[in-house]
Enzyme design. Structure first.
Site, PDB file in Angstrom:
ATOM      1  N   HIS A 118      46.325  12.964   8.781  1.00 28.28           N
ATOM      2  CA  HIS A 118      45.641  12.776   7.498  1.00 28.28           C
ATOM      3  C   HIS A 118      45.146  14.127   6.986  1.00 28.28           C
ATOM      4  O   HIS A 118      44.752  14.997   7.761  1.00 28.28           O
ATOM      5  CB  HIS A 118      44.476  11.803   7.659  1.00 28.28           C
ATOM      6  CG  HIS A 118      43.913  11.329   6.350  1.00 28.28           C
ATOM      7  ND1 HIS A 118      43.043  12.080   5.607  1.00 28.28           N
ATOM      8  CD2 HIS A 118      44.108  10.170   5.652  1.00 28.28           C
ATOM      9  CE1 HIS A 118      42.715  11.418   4.519  1.00 28.28           C
ATOM     10  NE2 HIS A 118      43.354  10.252   4.521  1.00 28.28           N
ATOM     11  N   GLY A 141      40.563  10.366  -3.124  1.00 28.31           N
ATOM     12  CA  GLY A 141      39.141  10.270  -3.419  1.00 28.31           C
ATOM     13  C   GLY A 141      38.722  10.946  -4.705  1.00 28.31           C
ATOM     14  O   GLY A 141      37.534  11.091  -4.970  1.00 28.31           O
ATOM     15  N   GLU A 193      42.475  15.054   5.697  1.00 23.17           N
ATOM     16  CA  GLU A 193      41.115  15.421   6.115  1.00 23.17           C
ATOM     17  C   GLU A 193      41.110  15.977   7.526  1.00 23.17           C
ATOM     18  O   GLU A 193      40.312  16.870   7.850  1.00 23.17           O
ATOM     19  CB  GLU A 193      40.198  14.205   5.985  1.00 23.17           C
ATOM     20  CG  GLU A 193      39.943  13.834   4.540  1.00 23.17           C
ATOM     21  CD  GLU A 193      39.443  12.408   4.349  1.00 23.17           C
ATOM     22  OE1 GLU A 193      39.271  12.030   3.195  1.00 23.17           O
ATOM     23  OE2 GLU A 193      39.254  11.686   5.359  1.00 23.17           O
ATOM     24  N   SER A 203      44.095   7.389  -4.228  1.00 24.31           N
ATOM     25  CA  SER A 203      43.401   6.676  -5.310  1.00 24.31           C
ATOM     26  C   SER A 203      44.188   5.465  -5.800  1.00 24.31           C
ATOM     27  O   SER A 203      44.356   5.237  -6.998  1.00 24.31           O
ATOM     28  CB  SER A 203      43.093   7.630  -6.470  1.00 24.31           C
ATOM     29  OG  SER A 203      42.207   8.654  -6.057  1.00 24.31           O
ATOM     30  N   LYS A 245      37.695   5.335   6.953  1.00 21.58           N
ATOM     31  CA  LYS A 245      37.088   6.655   7.193  1.00 21.58           C
ATOM     32  C   LYS A 245      35.764   6.466   7.951  1.00 21.58           C
ATOM     33  O   LYS A 245      35.717   5.671   8.877  1.00 21.58           O
ATOM     34  CB  LYS A 245      36.961   7.420   5.888  1.00 21.58           C
ATOM     35  CG  LYS A 245      38.306   7.539   5.160  1.00 21.58           C
ATOM     36  CD  LYS A 245      38.297   8.438   3.987  1.00 21.58           C
ATOM     37  CE  LYS A 245      39.684   8.469   3.360  1.00 21.58           C
ATOM     38  NZ  LYS A 245      39.769   9.441   2.246  1.00 21.58           N
ATOM     39  N   ASN A 271      42.169   2.576   5.167  1.00 18.53           N
ATOM     40  CA  ASN A 271      41.525   3.600   5.987  1.00 18.53           C
ATOM     41  C   ASN A 271      40.045   3.649   5.615  1.00 18.53           C
ATOM     42  O   ASN A 271      39.679   4.145   4.550  1.00 18.53           O
ATOM     43  CB  ASN A 271      42.187   4.958   5.743  1.00 18.53           C
ATOM     44  CG  ASN A 271      41.525   6.077   6.533  1.00 18.53           C
ATOM     45  OD1 ASN A 271      40.741   5.834   7.454  1.00 18.53           O
ATOM     46  ND2 ASN A 271      41.825   7.318   6.171  1.00 18.53           N
ATOM     47  N   GLU A 321      50.561  11.283   0.966  1.00 20.55           N
ATOM     48  CA  GLU A 321      49.219  11.335   0.390  1.00 20.55           C
ATOM     49  C   GLU A 321      48.984  12.692  -0.260  1.00 20.55           C
ATOM     50  O   GLU A 321      48.604  13.655   0.414  1.00 20.55           O
ATOM     51  CB  GLU A 321      48.163  11.108   1.473  1.00 20.55           C
ATOM     52  CG  GLU A 321      48.171   9.714   2.059  1.00 20.55           C
ATOM     53  CD  GLU A 321      46.844   9.393   2.714  1.00 20.55           C
ATOM     54  OE1 GLU A 321      46.290   8.336   2.416  1.00 20.55           O
ATOM     55  OE2 GLU A 321      46.361  10.201   3.509  1.00 20.55           O
TER      56      GLU A 321
END
Length: 254
Positions: free
Chosen positions: A95, A173, A97, A213, A12, A10, A167
């Site tokens: 996701h 991140g 985010e 990660s 992003k 991904n 996730e």
């Protein structure tokens, strides 16, 4: 049943330039990938078609998001039908985010999933808990609540086009990563949930991949867990090497 290992990258809102995009595609096109591993990359929507045209055919391309409507006055959005027309086979939905930064609820994710499947797309469906939710012992409850909205909109046959990406939000991140045991525990519990919520056959055949990660140093131990069927890699997928690796059953390696 042997589930095909899956590695997704991904990107992003990266890469930042067309030159960086071309360099990344060149690395991918020259990489020795494991032919038994499904590799999918998700670039920004601006680059979907150019990358699809330049990329080797054994690497698939995914959109990072889509709308639930086929067309209409939705400025800035991309419809599932448009993605299919462009030859894009996958889309990432749910996701963290999208959930946290853009306010997408599980009901919205479920609506998008139904629309994506109806259009002919395959879906990488994300679910995961925050650090506070994990510390409160609510990890599996949160994952199941996020999946339940989708379960209610799908038939058992639809699950052949779904990849679940677990996730943990606290590991995306941050450099933190769930231990192999923690990931296996959630993946196994998720498969158990699918057994009761959908069917044993769907639970056995649906791939459940890990994102949070993932790096070259931890992917081997994660990959040998019986219910970890691959990875969805974020930042590390933009690093200099993308390659298949027998120890990790194929990976995007930072």
């Amino acid at each position: 049943m042997t589930r095909q290992f899956f590695v997704g990258g991904n990107f992003k809102m990266n890469p930042a330039t067309r030159e960086a995009k071309r360099a990344l595609v060149e690395v991918l096109n020259q990489a020795p990938l494991d032919p038994n591993t499904e590799v999918v990359i998700a670039p920004p929507s601006l680059y979907l078609i150019p990358i699809l045209d330049l990329l080797r055919k054994d690497v698939k391309v995914a959109a990072q998001n889509c709308h639930s409507k086929t067309s209409g006055a939705f400025t800035g959005e991309v419809s599932p039908a448009q993605l299919v027309d462009a030859g894009i086979p996958y889309v990432i939905l749910g996701h963290s985010e999208r959930r946290t930064l853009f306010g997408e609820t599980s009901a919205i994710v479920a609506e998008k999933t139904r629309a994506a499947l109806d259009a002919g797309l395959r879906v990488i469906l994300c679910a995961g808990e925050t650090l506070a939710e994990r510390e409160a012992g609510r990890t599996q409850q949160v994952v199941e609540e996020q999946l339940q909205a989708v379960v209610g909109r799908l038939s058992p046959e639809d699950w052949s086009r779904i990849v679940i990406a677990y996730e943990p939000v606290w590991a995306i991140g941050t450099g933190k990563v769930a231990t192999a045991g923690q990931a296996q525990e959630v993946h196994a519990a998720t498969r158990k949930y699918l057994t009761s919520a959908v069917s044993p056959a769907v639970a056995e055949s649906t791939r459940v991949i890990y994102g949070g990660s993932v790096t070259a140093s931890n992917c081997k131990e994660l990959s040998i867990q019986p219910d970890v069927d691959g990875f969805l890699v974020g930042g590390a997928s933009l690093e200099t090497r993308i390659r298949g690796h027998r120890e990790c059953k194929g990976r995007i390696d930072g």
